[in-house]
Design an enzyme around this catalytic site. Structure first.
Site, PDB file in Angstrom:
ATOM      1  N   CYS A   1       0.811  -1.221   0.000  1.00  0.00           N
ATOM      2  CA  CYS A   1       0.000   0.000   0.000  1.00  0.00           C
ATOM      3  C   CYS A   1       0.847   1.276   0.000  1.00  0.00           C
ATOM      4  O   CYS A   1       0.526   2.240  -0.704  1.00  0.00           O
ATOM      5  CB  CYS A   1      -0.994  -0.003   1.149  1.00  0.00           C
TER       6      CYS A   1
ATOM      7  N   HIS B   1      -6.168   0.216  -1.041  1.00  0.00           N
ATOM      8  CA  HIS B   1      -6.536  -1.112  -0.538  1.00  0.00           C
ATOM      9  C   HIS B   1      -7.713  -1.727  -1.289  1.00  0.00           C
ATOM     10  O   HIS B   1      -8.741  -2.070  -0.717  1.00  0.00           O
ATOM     11  CB  HIS B   1      -6.837  -1.041   0.961  1.00  0.00           C
TER      12      HIS B   1
ATOM     13  N   ASP C   1      -7.334   5.683  -1.534  1.00  0.00           N
ATOM     14  CA  ASP C   1      -7.021   4.465  -0.793  1.00  0.00           C
ATOM     15  C   ASP C   1      -6.579   3.369  -1.754  1.00  0.00           C
ATOM     16  O   ASP C   1      -7.317   3.018  -2.679  1.00  0.00           O
ATOM     17  CB  ASP C   1      -8.263   4.020  -0.022  1.00  0.00           C
TER      18      ASP C   1
END
Length: 444
Positions: free
Chosen positions: A123, A327, A325
């Site tokens: 990430c 993820h 993000d």
């Protein structure tokens, strides 16, 4: 014994992937629309009046390149120390992966030689890619450039996107970043912190001749103006620097044609400032200064997040940070037959997520882009006005190189005969770089 005869092997792998692939659905349940308010929203140096410019705001956010976890890319090669005697446990581990059907983790059983997905560990690398991609967009297309779905994009945009594809031969791929991280003391598959990613980007940029970026990563919460100008000013009649700063006045007629067309005497600057804004949580005294950085026209946002969860912060609304993000696990995308990239999965078309700034882990890295020297001078003025006015300063800006520091030497590409992509093939070649100590990593 074949792969299908190994109980739970395939099922476990599918369960692992499905866990991360399902995150896009989970996140959708928690995404909040922007509130109906008269407050200003700041996104990478641009302001939007939320009440009347919501569609413009969402368009600005969706134009940012969005890099997420990917799967099914070519495996990332592991690294080891050549000709060094290894412990017996290493030999036993190695035997588990021999290319025989009776070896429990062989290519017959697992189908690869290294990780073919960065789900669960990549990430912060993806966030670093997003920050760098924004710098390249500003470098070639400008901050005001906007992306529209299924609209033909300029060739520079396609070329920027190809720099980040998950292939070994792409200069800022997950393969290159993970392998360059070995030189920073990080094993492939190990989680990175903001400073480690900054050091990796600084070194990879040395092999990127097309974008021709100077990457400066500050030390000890201090940005040194003299060092940056020494690194970014290009000597007359040459595109290379020899470590000496050029004269203050440069005759434009003497500049090499190969230098940047926008400002021949200046190499575009990516400035990254790693910081720790508290011990276990962010100190509220830094909040206003931190938010001011997103207002600067040179802003590239910030890398940070929560423990072991990295986000790319691009702006704020009130006391809430707005972030992209990584993820979400998506399938690897490669170039089409015509050499272009289908970019539909590289832009986030959902409402962005937000988090209270006080929930931010104190380990962060700010990013700024200065295309021309006047942009850097303007940034210095803004820092003097908005950051250094505080009693407890977020970072320092000094004119001269501190006398107690080692001499500043602009980073230079190691003497190798291969391309940047081929260069990072072994730890032997990584040894040509000095190992940079981690400034900090997010809390564990």
């Amino acid at each position: 014994m074949g792969a299908d005869d190994v109980p739970g092997t395939q099922a476990a792998g599918q369960l692992f992937l499905s866990k991360y692939e399902n995150q896009i659905t989970i996140f959708a349940d928690y995404l909040e629309e922007f509130p109906d308010t008269d407050d200003l929203v700041w996104i990478l140096g641009k302001q939007h009046l939320l009440k009347t410019e919501k569609s413009k705001l969402l368009s600005d956010i969706s134009a940012r390149l969005w890099f997420t976890y990917r799967r099914k890319f070519s495996p990332i090669d592991w690294n080891w120390e050549k000709q060094k005697e290894q412990p017996k446990e290493y030999q036993r581990i190695l035997q588990c992966f021999l290319d025989r059907k009776d070896c429990c983790y062989s290519i017959h059983q697992m189908g690869g030689t290294g990780p073919s997905s960065d789900a669960g560990w990549g990430c912060m690398l993806r966030c670093g890619q997003m920050m760098l991609a924004q710098a390249l967009i500003c470098r070639h297309l400008g901050r005001d450039w906007n992306w529209e779905k299924q609209k033909e994009q300029p060739k520079e945009y396609q070329r920027i996107l190809q720099c980040f594809l998950d292939r070994k031969d792409c200069c800022y791929s997950i393969h290159q970043m993970a392998q360059m991280g070995v030189g920073e003391g990080k094993s492939i598959g190990e989680w990175f912190g903001p400073n480690t990613v900054a050091q990796v980007l600084k070194k990879l940029a040395l092999f990127d001749e097309w974008n021709s970026l100077a990457v400066y990563v500050s030390m000890d919460n201090t940005v040194v103006i003299e060092d940056i100008k020494k690194m970014c000013r290009v000597l007359p009649l040459s595109t290379d620097t020899d470590g000496e700063s050029p004269p203050d006045s440069l005759n434009a007629s003497n500049h090499s044609k190969a230098t940047s067309a926008c400002c021949p005497a200046w190499k575009s600057l990516l400035l990254i400032v790693p910081l720790r804004l508290g011990i276990n949580q962010i100190n509220p005294v830094y909040v206003d200064a931190f938010k001011e950085c997103f207002k600067m026209p040179q802003s590239l946002g910030a890398l940070g997040g929560k423990p072991n969860n990295a986000y790319y912060f691009i702006g704020f609304l009130g006391d809430e940070l707005i972030f992209l993000d990584p993820h979400t696990t998506q399938t690897f995308v490669d170039t089409e037959e015509d050499g272009t990239v289908d970019d539909q999965t590289f832009h986030c078309l959902q409402s962005p997520q937000r988090m209270n700034i006080l929930n931010l882990d104190p380990s962060v890295a700010l990013g700024f882009f200065c295309k021309e020297e006047k942009d850097f001078d303007n940034w210095c003025s803004l820092v003097q006005k908005e950051i250094l006015k505080e009693n407890l300063r977020m970072f320092e800006l000094v004119q001269k190189h501190p006398s107690h520091w080692p001499p500043f030497v602009p980073p230079a590409k190691p003497e190798v005969t291969t391309t940047g992509a081929e260069f990072i093939d072994s730890t032997e070649q990584l040894e040509e770089f000095d190992l940079e100590e981690d400034f900090e990593i997010l809390s564990v």
